[in-house]
Design a protein around this motif. Structure first.
Motif, PDB file in Angstrom:
ATOM      1  N   SER A   1       0.824  -1.216   0.000  1.00  0.00           N
ATOM      2  CA  SER A   1       0.000   0.000   0.000  1.00  0.00           C
ATOM      3  C   SER A   1       0.851   1.256   0.000  1.00  0.00           C
ATOM      4  CB  SER A   1      -0.908   0.018   1.238  1.00  0.00           C
ATOM      5  OG  SER A   1      -1.764  -1.101   1.248  1.00  0.00           O
ATOM      6  N   TYR A   2       2.165   1.097   0.173  1.00  0.00           N
ATOM      7  CA  TYR A   2       3.091   2.219   0.273  1.00  0.00           C
ATOM      8  C   TYR A   2       4.213   2.025  -0.741  1.00  0.00           C
ATOM      9  CZ  TYR A   2       0.755   3.038   4.723  1.00  0.00           C
ATOM     10  OH  TYR A   2      -0.199   3.296   5.682  1.00  0.00           O
ATOM     11  N   GLY A   3       4.715   3.111  -1.286  1.00  0.00           N
ATOM     12  CA  GLY A   3       5.801   3.019  -2.253  1.00  0.00           C
ATOM     13  C   GLY A   3       6.790   4.156  -2.089  1.00  0.00           C
ATOM     14  N   ALA A   4       8.054   3.872  -2.400  1.00  0.00           N
ATOM     15  CA  ALA A   4       9.103   4.900  -2.348  1.00  0.00           C
ATOM     16  C   ALA A   4       9.065   5.713  -3.639  1.00  0.00           C
ATOM     17  CB  ALA A   4      10.469   4.244  -2.176  1.00  0.00           C
ATOM     18  N   ASP A   5       9.265   7.005  -3.514  1.00  0.00           N
ATOM     19  CA  ASP A   5       9.293   7.865  -4.684  1.00  0.00           C
ATOM     20  C   ASP A   5      10.452   7.489  -5.604  1.00  0.00           C
ATOM     21  OD1 ASP A   5       7.102   9.349  -3.804  1.00  0.00           O
ATOM     22  OD2 ASP A   5       8.353  10.766  -2.700  1.00  0.00           O
ATOM     23  N   VAL A   6      10.330   7.862  -6.855  1.00  0.00           N
ATOM     24  CA  VAL A   6      11.436   7.694  -7.811  1.00  0.00           C
ATOM     25  C   VAL A   6      12.523   8.702  -7.455  1.00  0.00           C
ATOM     26  CG1 VAL A   6      12.083   7.854 -10.245  1.00  0.00           C
ATOM     27  CG2 VAL A   6       9.880   6.834  -9.591  1.00  0.00           C
ATOM     28  N   CYS A   7      13.779   8.245  -7.456  1.00  0.00           N
ATOM     29  CA  CYS A   7      14.886   9.098  -7.021  1.00  0.00           C
ATOM     30  C   CYS A   7      16.157   8.703  -7.772  1.00  0.00           C
ATOM     31  CB  CYS A   7      15.089   8.954  -5.512  1.00  0.00           C
ATOM     32  SG  CYS A   7      15.541   7.275  -4.997  1.00  0.00           S
ATOM     33  N   ALA A   8      17.270   9.312  -7.418  1.00  0.00           N
ATOM     34  CA  ALA A   8      18.544   9.037  -8.102  1.00  0.00           C
ATOM     35  C   ALA A   8      18.976   7.584  -7.954  1.00  0.00           C
ATOM     36  CB  ALA A   8      19.634   9.962  -7.555  1.00  0.00           C
ATOM     37  N   GLU A   9      18.563   6.902  -6.872  1.00  0.00           N
ATOM     38  CA  GLU A   9      18.961   5.509  -6.637  1.00  0.00           C
ATOM     39  C   GLU A   9      17.992   4.494  -7.252  1.00  0.00           C
ATOM     40  OE1 GLU A   9      18.966   7.580  -3.647  1.00  0.00           O
ATOM     41  OE2 GLU A   9      21.098   8.002  -3.923  1.00  0.00           O
ATOM     42  N   THR A  10      16.956   4.957  -7.933  1.00  0.00           N
ATOM     43  CA  THR A  10      15.975   4.055  -8.536  1.00  0.00           C
ATOM     44  C   THR A  10      16.617   3.269  -9.686  1.00  0.00           C
ATOM     45  OG1 THR A  10      14.145   5.541  -7.963  1.00  0.00           O
ATOM     46  CG2 THR A  10      13.740   3.922  -9.705  1.00  0.00           C
ATOM     47  N   THR A  11      16.463   1.938  -9.665  1.00  0.00           N
ATOM     48  CA  THR A  11      16.991   1.098 -10.741  1.00  0.00           C
ATOM     49  C   THR A  11      15.883   0.372 -11.506  1.00  0.00           C
ATOM     50  OG1 THR A  11      17.406  -0.701  -9.166  1.00  0.00           O
ATOM     51  CG2 THR A  11      19.250   0.788  -9.645  1.00  0.00           C
ATOM     52  N   ALA A  12      14.637   0.545 -11.083  1.00  0.00           N
ATOM     53  CA  ALA A  12      13.476   0.053 -11.822  1.00  0.00           C
ATOM     54  C   ALA A  12      12.263   0.839 -11.347  1.00  0.00           C
ATOM     55  CB  ALA A  12      13.254  -1.443 -11.613  1.00  0.00           C
ATOM     56  N   VAL A  13      11.385   1.147 -12.290  1.00  0.00           N
ATOM     57  CA  VAL A  13      10.196   1.948 -11.990  1.00  0.00           C
ATOM     58  C   VAL A  13       8.955   1.120 -12.293  1.00  0.00           C
ATOM     59  CG1 VAL A  13       8.894   4.041 -12.618  1.00  0.00           C
ATOM     60  CG2 VAL A  13      11.401   4.105 -12.531  1.00  0.00           C
ATOM     61  N   CYS A  14       7.920   1.279 -11.466  1.00  0.00           N
ATOM     62  CA  CYS A  14       6.608   0.695 -11.733  1.00  0.00           C
ATOM     63  C   CYS A  14       5.584   1.819 -11.706  1.00  0.00           C
ATOM     64  CB  CYS A  14       6.265  -0.359 -10.678  1.00  0.00           C
ATOM     65  SG  CYS A  14       4.687  -1.213 -10.991  1.00  0.00           S
ATOM     66  N   GLU A  15       4.540   1.666 -12.508  1.00  0.00           N
ATOM     67  CA  GLU A  15       3.470   2.661 -12.560  1.00  0.00           C
ATOM     68  C   GLU A  15       2.221   2.072 -11.902  1.00  0.00           C
ATOM     69  OE1 GLU A  15       4.147   5.594 -14.183  1.00  0.00           O
ATOM     70  OE2 GLU A  15       6.057   4.946 -15.054  1.00  0.00           O
ATOM     71  N   TYR A  16       1.777   2.682 -10.808  1.00  0.00           N
ATOM     72  CA  TYR A  16       0.508   2.314 -10.190  1.00  0.00           C
ATOM     73  C   TYR A  16       0.044   3.506  -9.378  1.00  0.00           C
ATOM     74  CZ  TYR A  16      -3.178  -0.565  -8.191  1.00  0.00           C
ATOM     75  OH  TYR A  16      -4.400  -1.079  -7.845  1.00  0.00           O
ATOM     76  N   VAL A  17      -1.016   4.125  -9.760  1.00  0.00           N
ATOM     77  CA  VAL A  17      -1.487   5.398  -9.215  1.00  0.00           C
ATOM     78  C   VAL A  17      -0.490   6.505  -9.559  1.00  0.00           C
ATOM     79  CG1 VAL A  17      -2.328   6.694  -7.204  1.00  0.00           C
ATOM     80  CG2 VAL A  17      -2.697   4.215  -7.326  1.00  0.00           C
ATOM     81  N   ARG A  18       0.779   6.257  -9.220  1.00  0.00           N
ATOM     82  CA  ARG A  18       1.869   7.182  -9.566  1.00  0.00           C
ATOM     83  C   ARG A  18       3.109   6.346  -9.856  1.00  0.00           C
ATOM     84  NH1 ARG A  18       1.997   7.326  -3.685  1.00  0.00           N
ATOM     85  NH2 ARG A  18       4.034   6.573  -3.001  1.00  0.00           N
ATOM     86  N   PRO A  19       4.111   6.901 -10.534  1.00  0.00           N
ATOM     87  CA  PRO A  19       5.364   6.150 -10.675  1.00  0.00           C
ATOM     88  C   PRO A  19       6.027   5.998  -9.300  1.00  0.00           C
ATOM     89  CG  PRO A  19       5.276   8.020 -12.198  1.00  0.00           C
ATOM     90  CD  PRO A  19       4.161   8.197 -11.221  1.00  0.00           C
ATOM     91  N   PHE A  20       6.555   4.814  -9.025  1.00  0.00           N
ATOM     92  CA  PHE A  20       7.277   4.611  -7.767  1.00  0.00           C
ATOM     93  C   PHE A  20       8.489   3.717  -8.030  1.00  0.00           C
ATOM     94  CE2 PHE A  20       4.281   1.090  -7.950  1.00  0.00           C
ATOM     95  CZ  PHE A  20       5.031   0.002  -7.523  1.00  0.00           C
ATOM     96  N   SER A  21       9.392   3.684  -7.063  1.00  0.00           N
ATOM     97  CA  SER A  21      10.610   2.875  -7.188  1.00  0.00           C
ATOM     98  C   SER A  21      10.279   1.406  -6.963  1.00  0.00           C
ATOM     99  CB  SER A  21      11.659   3.317  -6.168  1.00  0.00           C
ATOM    100  OG  SER A  21      12.171   4.587  -6.479  1.00  0.00           O
ATOM    101  N   ALA A  22      10.408   0.617  -8.021  1.00  0.00           N
ATOM    102  CA  ALA A  22      10.258  -0.832  -7.881  1.00  0.00           C
ATOM    103  C   ALA A  22      11.542  -1.451  -7.361  1.00  0.00           C
ATOM    104  CB  ALA A  22       9.875  -1.453  -9.216  1.00  0.00           C
ATOM    105  N   MET A  23      12.687  -0.806  -7.681  1.00  0.00           N
ATOM    106  CA  MET A  23      13.990  -1.262  -7.195  1.00  0.00           C
ATOM    107  C   MET A  23      14.872  -0.047  -6.913  1.00  0.00           C
ATOM    108  SD  MET A  23      14.752  -4.509  -9.750  1.00  0.00           S
ATOM    109  CE  MET A  23      16.072  -5.202  -8.726  1.00  0.00           C
ATOM    110  N   LEU A  24      15.762  -0.219  -5.952  1.00  0.00           N
ATOM    111  CA  LEU A  24      16.718   0.817  -5.574  1.00  0.00           C
ATOM    112  C   LEU A  24      18.104   0.197  -5.444  1.00  0.00           C
ATOM    113  CD1 LEU A  24      14.701   2.463  -2.627  1.00  0.00           C
ATOM    114  CD2 LEU A  24      15.145   3.545  -4.834  1.00  0.00           C
ATOM    115  N   GLN A  25      19.141   1.019  -5.639  1.00  0.00           N
ATOM    116  CA  GLN A  25      20.512   0.589  -5.336  1.00  0.00           C
ATOM    117  C   GLN A  25      21.341   1.783  -4.916  1.00  0.00           C
ATOM    118  OE1 GLN A  25      23.014  -0.950  -8.494  1.00  0.00           O
ATOM    119  NE2 GLN A  25      24.776  -0.946  -7.135  1.00  0.00           N
ATOM    120  N   LYS A  26      22.092   1.596  -3.839  1.00  0.00           N
ATOM    121  CA  LYS A  26      23.075   2.583  -3.393  1.00  0.00           C
ATOM    122  C   LYS A  26      24.247   1.808  -2.813  1.00  0.00           C
ATOM    123  CE  LYS A  26      23.716   6.440  -0.192  1.00  0.00           C
ATOM    124  NZ  LYS A  26      23.073   7.209   0.899  1.00  0.00           N
TER     125      LYS A  26
END
Length: 195
Positions: free
Chosen positions: A143-168
């Protein structure tokens, strides 16, 4: 190779174990600091609620340990969210490995929350997505998602774009359940174990 699954009373650990069994990987489920520090790979899975999970991590000192790890670490679902700065779920301060907030999906006609089921990911980058096609399908329950950011390595679209994967650095994260995402999820886990 020693792989540790962090034990912190978050659900879904069994399916992670099954996925590692299918890959022929040996693993240990533990919350012991020495065992975690000595691992070659660390998996931080989770199904549950952010504030309860963070309370358990704090009680065991894992909230201080996890951000200091130097080996590859993979957080999934709630594990990923707890690696972020803050979650709107019960106004929870998290570990801050990723300097990004986790926000609830707003109510919107045509979209059910929680976001449950198969959805595609795009804008793939980083070593965990090697060999995956753009628009690969993976399985979500959240029900919660991280915003798209510089560390995003995959994006998913559901209601809004969110980070499907991150890497740092040595920290990797997936909002979806790689362990139950079929061949795509298996490839992601294989790529992680090969790091």
């Amino acid at each position: 190779m020693k792989t540790v699954i962090i034990k912190y009373n978050a659900g879904n650990v069994q399916s992670v174990m099954y996925a590692l069994d299918r890959l022929g990987a040996s693993y240990l489920l533990t919350d012991d600091e020495a065992e975690i520090r000595s691992a070659d790979k660390v998996i931080f899975p989770g199904v549950g609620e952010a504030s309860t999970a963070m309370a358990y991590l704090r009680e065991k000192g894992l909230d201080k340990l996890i951000p200091t790890l130097k080996q590859p670490v993979l957080g999934t679902c709630v594990g990923m969210q707890l690696m972020c700065r803050h979650s709107e779920e019960n106004d929870t301060n998290c570990m801050g490995i990723f300097d990004i907030d986790v926000r609830r999906f707003p109510s919107q006609p045509g979209f059910k929350v929680p976001h449950t089921g198969w959805n595609s990911i795009h804008s793939l980058s980083g070593p965990l997505t090697e060999g995956l096609p753009e628009q690969a399908y993976v399985y979500f329950v959240h029900s919660y998602g991280a915003d798209v950011c510089a560390e995003t390595t995959a994006v998913c679209e559901y209601v809004r774009p969110f980070s499907a994967m991150l890497q740092k650095d040595n920290f990797y994260a997936a909002q979806f359940h790689a362990e139950i995402s079929g061949n795509v999820g298996q490839r992601i886990l294989e790529n992680f174990l090969k790091l």
